[in-house]
Design a protein around this motif. Structure first.
Motif, PDB file in Angstrom:
ATOM      1  N   THR A 313     -16.062  23.082  38.251  1.00 24.71           N
ATOM      2  CA  THR A 313     -15.714  21.462  38.065  1.00 24.71           C
ATOM      3  C   THR A 313     -14.161  21.474  38.436  1.00 24.71           C
ATOM      4  OG1 THR A 313     -17.365  21.525  36.189  1.00 24.71           O
ATOM      5  CG2 THR A 313     -15.777  19.799  36.395  1.00 24.71           C
ATOM      6  N   ALA A 314     -13.379  22.174  38.134  1.00 18.13           N
ATOM      7  CA  ALA A 314     -12.089  21.940  38.553  1.00 18.13           C
ATOM      8  C   ALA A 314     -11.713  22.070  39.827  1.00 18.13           C
ATOM      9  CB  ALA A 314     -11.080  23.055  37.815  1.00 18.13           C
ATOM     10  N   GLN A 315     -12.439  22.721  40.734  1.00 20.32           N
ATOM     11  CA  GLN A 315     -12.409  22.664  42.261  1.00 20.32           C
ATOM     12  C   GLN A 315     -12.714  21.408  42.762  1.00 20.32           C
ATOM     13  OE1 GLN A 315     -10.856  25.014  43.605  1.00 20.32           O
ATOM     14  NE2 GLN A 315     -11.869  27.054  43.395  1.00 20.32           N
ATOM     15  N   LEU A 316     -13.927  20.656  42.022  1.00 21.77           N
ATOM     16  CA  LEU A 316     -14.276  19.534  42.744  1.00 21.77           C
ATOM     17  C   LEU A 316     -13.461  18.346  42.239  1.00 21.77           C
ATOM     18  CD1 LEU A 316     -18.182  19.770  41.892  1.00 21.77           C
ATOM     19  CD2 LEU A 316     -16.873  19.646  44.180  1.00 21.77           C
ATOM     20  N   MET A 317     -12.821  18.455  40.964  1.00 22.22           N
ATOM     21  CA  MET A 317     -11.924  17.330  40.123  1.00 22.22           C
ATOM     22  C   MET A 317     -10.616  17.053  41.190  1.00 22.22           C
ATOM     23  SD  MET A 317     -12.729  17.372  36.243  1.00 22.22           S
ATOM     24  CE  MET A 317     -11.766  15.876  36.010  1.00 22.22           C
ATOM     25  N   THR A 318     -10.363  18.156  41.965  1.00 18.41           N
ATOM     26  CA  THR A 318      -9.116  18.000  42.727  1.00 18.41           C
ATOM     27  C   THR A 318      -9.321  17.250  43.998  1.00 18.41           C
ATOM     28  OG1 THR A 318      -9.716  19.920  44.240  1.00 18.41           O
ATOM     29  CG2 THR A 318      -8.411  20.555  42.147  1.00 18.41           C
ATOM     30  N   VAL A 319     -10.464  16.622  44.283  1.00 20.26           N
ATOM     31  CA  VAL A 319     -10.784  15.918  45.519  1.00 20.26           C
ATOM     32  C   VAL A 319     -10.251  14.558  45.413  1.00 20.26           C
ATOM     33  CG1 VAL A 319     -12.659  15.007  47.119  1.00 20.26           C
ATOM     34  CG2 VAL A 319     -12.726  17.545  46.221  1.00 20.26           C
ATOM     35  N   PRO A 320     -10.649  13.847  44.417  1.00 20.04           N
ATOM     36  CA  PRO A 320     -10.265  12.219  44.320  1.00 20.04           C
ATOM     37  C   PRO A 320      -8.778  12.066  44.389  1.00 20.04           C
ATOM     38  CG  PRO A 320     -12.024  12.778  42.629  1.00 20.04           C
ATOM     39  CD  PRO A 320     -11.688  14.107  43.332  1.00 20.04           C
ATOM     40  N   PRO A 321      -8.207  12.702  43.944  1.00 18.60           N
ATOM     41  CA  PRO A 321      -6.606  12.361  43.842  1.00 18.60           C
ATOM     42  C   PRO A 321      -6.077  12.549  45.354  1.00 18.60           C
ATOM     43  CG  PRO A 321      -6.770  13.952  41.900  1.00 18.60           C
ATOM     44  CD  PRO A 321      -8.028  13.783  42.650  1.00 18.60           C
ATOM     45  N   TYR A 322      -6.468  13.588  46.208  1.00 22.05           N
ATOM     46  CA  TYR A 322      -6.396  13.715  47.459  1.00 22.05           C
ATOM     47  C   TYR A 322      -6.860  12.690  48.274  1.00 22.05           C
ATOM     48  CZ  TYR A 322      -4.361  18.251  46.822  1.00 22.05           C
ATOM     49  OH  TYR A 322      -3.713  19.508  46.386  1.00 22.05           O
ATOM     50  N   ILE A 323      -7.751  11.879  48.026  1.00 24.09           N
ATOM     51  CA  ILE A 323      -8.379  10.834  48.761  1.00 24.09           C
ATOM     52  C   ILE A 323      -7.554   9.783  48.329  1.00 24.09           C
ATOM     53  CG2 ILE A 323     -10.519   8.985  48.833  1.00 24.09           C
ATOM     54  CD1 ILE A 323     -11.992  11.105  47.879  1.00 24.09           C
ATOM     55  N   ALA A 324      -6.939   9.339  47.186  1.00 29.55           N
ATOM     56  CA  ALA A 324      -6.031   8.318  46.991  1.00 29.55           C
ATOM     57  C   ALA A 324      -4.794   8.774  47.698  1.00 29.55           C
ATOM     58  CB  ALA A 324      -5.722   8.054  45.406  1.00 29.55           C
ATOM     59  N   ALA A 325      -4.312   9.744  47.922  1.00 24.23           N
ATOM     60  CA  ALA A 325      -3.223   9.997  48.649  1.00 24.23           C
ATOM     61  C   ALA A 325      -3.302   9.958  49.976  1.00 24.23           C
ATOM     62  CB  ALA A 325      -2.943  11.752  48.393  1.00 24.23           C
ATOM     63  N   CYS A 326      -4.192  10.222  50.852  1.00 24.79           N
ATOM     64  CA  CYS A 326      -4.742  10.000  52.050  1.00 24.79           C
ATOM     65  C   CYS A 326      -4.664   8.263  52.353  1.00 24.79           C
ATOM     66  CB  CYS A 326      -6.002  10.389  52.339  1.00 24.79           C
ATOM     67  SG  CYS A 326      -6.546  10.215  54.080  1.00 24.79           S
ATOM     68  N   PHE A 327      -4.878   7.627  51.542  1.00 24.58           N
ATOM     69  CA  PHE A 327      -5.003   6.104  51.587  1.00 24.58           C
ATOM     70  C   PHE A 327      -3.561   5.615  51.734  1.00 24.58           C
ATOM     71  CE2 PHE A 327      -4.509   2.085  49.645  1.00 24.58           C
ATOM     72  CZ  PHE A 327      -5.108   1.024  50.588  1.00 24.58           C
ATOM     73  N   PHE A 328      -2.593   6.171  50.505  1.00 23.93           N
ATOM     74  CA  PHE A 328      -1.490   5.550  50.432  1.00 23.93           C
ATOM     75  C   PHE A 328      -0.550   6.080  51.788  1.00 23.93           C
ATOM     76  CE2 PHE A 328      -2.781   4.301  46.468  1.00 23.93           C
ATOM     77  CZ  PHE A 328      -1.767   3.374  45.960  1.00 23.93           C
ATOM     78  N   CYS A 329      -0.821   7.320  51.982  1.00 27.00           N
ATOM     79  CA  CYS A 329      -0.035   7.798  53.418  1.00 27.00           C
ATOM     80  C   CYS A 329      -0.257   7.181  54.421  1.00 27.00           C
ATOM     81  CB  CYS A 329      -0.496   9.456  53.413  1.00 27.00           C
ATOM     82  SG  CYS A 329       0.570  10.550  54.609  1.00 27.00           S
ATOM     83  N   ILE A 330      -1.354   6.793  54.825  1.00 27.63           N
ATOM     84  CA  ILE A 330      -1.448   5.941  55.932  1.00 27.63           C
ATOM     85  C   ILE A 330      -0.984   4.622  55.766  1.00 27.63           C
ATOM     86  CG2 ILE A 330      -3.252   5.080  57.326  1.00 27.63           C
ATOM     87  CD1 ILE A 330      -4.909   7.478  57.032  1.00 27.63           C
ATOM     88  N   ALA A 331      -1.405   3.997  54.623  1.00 24.34           N
ATOM     89  CA  ALA A 331      -0.984   2.638  54.527  1.00 24.34           C
ATOM     90  C   ALA A 331       0.674   2.484  54.790  1.00 24.34           C
ATOM     91  CB  ALA A 331      -1.345   1.886  53.258  1.00 24.34           C
ATOM     92  N   ALA A 332       1.408   3.398  54.058  1.00 21.32           N
ATOM     93  CA  ALA A 332       2.787   3.429  53.885  1.00 21.32           C
ATOM     94  C   ALA A 332       3.391   3.504  55.238  1.00 21.32           C
ATOM     95  CB  ALA A 332       3.343   4.473  52.971  1.00 21.32           C
TER      96      ALA A 332
END
Length: 498
Positions: A313-332
């Motif tokens: 479960t911990a492996q799967l729960m690492t995914v959503p924060p990275y999705i948010a990071a990807c959005f902010f990375c490209i937008a910034a």
């Protein structure tokens, strides 16, 4: 009526405060004939299509192969190899000194030889090392392979960063670097999903799940590296996907943007970079960003598992924060290029990350702590391409830039050594010390960003005043710029990005 080249300079100056104005000769106008704003955008999009997706894939594999040790930890690595105390932390940290050692020599090799040979070759080397990490039997073997992996991987990030500056104007680099680096966030998300799937192979052919994580991901890297020998392009003047007219236009745009600064390989510029205090300040800013990033990426699975979630479960729960990071990375990255500024976005994202780590400190509720990981990821990841782009924008001349970027990224990656000891098992499950270290580093980085932004604005105004006093209000002539071509960013016509 203004010539086409003069229109290009005027348009570019709206996008970045570091852009010098200049007069141009008739030849430049003839060469740019036929490339209006629309056709120029089409040319840039064409370059984007052929370069950025593939470069992003290369970096995805790089970040995946260096950080998968965090996933392997949850898959049984420490128990099988008999790791105790700080053994795992040392195995994480030993990667980075060798990674840093390789960066400047690798960038000089990139400048001296062909990227399409050098980059795929180091990829094959680190892919093989990753596979070998899956068959180590003891702690000593793990240390040796992690060190070799760092030596092989060291050239990719500074090399690709420099490579991008050889295709795009300065105000175009930040967004492309952001897209390229967003592969790191994709690696975090993809790595968690892939590790979760690979864990089902536990026991296959007598190997534990952590072994298969290294072997499969390393094999994928080798396969992509072999294709890179044929798919990667060198520089615009030899790019097969560009027409002759497009090659000339890319060259003209870069020459206009770099204001005729010397582009030759000369070790004089190595010394210039080593003595430039501005690069050293950027190095300090960078270590204050890179160390929290590596701490976050390497230990996020562990941090989440400490909130009470089981390994899969911990492996799967690492995914959503990275999705948010990807959005902010490209937008910034897009907004920084659009406004021709870097410092203000670096400061804002650092503050966002500080909020994330502060939430980790301030609460004991699992759902609030998990929310904090979103703020931390969304703040840290956008600043990696931004700080490298800011430093690259403010270094004049390609050889000095290649060395300066390698110095910056190399020093920043020394933060990876610190990251290996930021989150210690004895501090679980709250990790107050680790979160506090990240806040301290990010705060220092923010203060230095404020200083550099203030200095760059002050220096630009000073140079504007000198130009006004010398009667250069309309810009510098080509002959005057060529006379100062060896002065890099200390040339009177150069303006800094703020």
């Amino acid at each position: 009526m203004a010539t086409a080249t003069e229109k290009d300079v005027a348009r570019d100056s709206l996008h970045t405060s570091c852009e010098p104005t200049s007069t141009t000769d008739e030849a430049g106008s003839v060469e740019s004939a036929g490339f209006d704003a629309k056709s120029t955008r089409r040319l840039v999009r064409k370059i984007d299509f052929f370069l950025i997706p593939f470069l992003s894939l290369l970096y995805l594999m790089s970040f995946l192969d260096r950080s998968n040790v965090g996933n392997a930890r949850l898959a049984g690595l420490p128990g099988d190899l008999g790791l105790k105390g700080l053994d795992f932390n040392c195995a994480v940290a030993i990667f980075f000194p060798f990674y840093v050692f390789a960066e400047i020599p690798s960038n000089l090799m990139m400048k001296r030889f062909r990227p399409s040979i050098w980059i795929p070759s180091i990829m094959v080397a680190w892919g093989v090392m990753c596979c070998l990490m899956g068959v180590v039997h003891n702690y000593a073997g793990l240390l040796a392979i992690r060190a070799a992996l760092g030596l092989a991987e060291g050239g990719l990030f500074p090399g690709i960063t420099f490579y991008i500056t050889q295709w795009y104007q300065r105000h175009e680099c930040g967004f492309r670097m952001a897209i390229f680096f967003s592969a790191a966030t994709a690696a975090g998300a993809f790595g968690g999903l892939l590790a979760r799937a690979i864990m089902e192979l536990k026991g296959a052919r007598g190997l534990n799940a952590w072994s298969w994580i290294f072997i499969i991901e390393g094999a994928i890297t080798v396969a992509i590296a072999l294709s890179a020998y044929f798919l990667m392009h060198d520089y615009p003047k030899t790019a097969r996907f560009l027409t002759d007219a497009e090659r000339r236009e890319v060259g003209r745009r870069l020459e206009t943007d770099q204001s005729f600064l010397d582009d030759k390989f000369n070790l004089k510029y190595f010394k210039d970079a080593a003595k430039d205090w501005k690069i050293w300040v950027h190095m300090l800013i960078t270590i204050g960003i890179f160390s929290p990033l590596y701490s976050f990426s390497l230990f996020l699975p562990t941090i989440i598992s400490a909130l009470g979630h089981k390994d899969k479960t911990a492996q799967l729960m690492t995914v959503p924060p990275y999705i948010a990071a990807c959005f902010f990375c490209i937008a910034a990255g897009w907004m920084a290029d659009k406004h021709g500024q870097r410092g203000i976005y670096l400061i804002s994202c650092n503050l966002l990350a500080i909020i994330g780590f502060t939430i980790q400190l301030a609460t004991t509720h699992a759902k609030h702590k998990y929310l904090g990981t979103f703020f931390a990821a969304a703040g840290i990841y956008p600043n990696v391409p931004q700080i490298v782009a800011w430093n690259g924008n403010n270094i004049g001349g390609s050889t000095k830039r290649s060395v300066g970027i390698a110095m910056q990224v190399g020093f920043g990656n020394l933060g990876g050594v610190l990251s290996g000891f930021t989150y210690l098992e004895r501090d679980a499950p709250l990790y107050h010390i680790g979160h506090s270290i990240c806040i301290g580093l990010l705060s220092t980085s923010t203060l230095l960003c404020l200083f550099m932004r203030w200095w760059c604005k002050k220096e630009n105004k000073r140079r504007d005043a000198v130009d006004h006093a010398n009667g250069r209000v309309g810009g510098w002539s080509t002959s005057d710029m060529q006379a100062e071509s060896g002065n890099g960013d200390y040339a009177g016509f150069f303006r800094y990005t703020v």
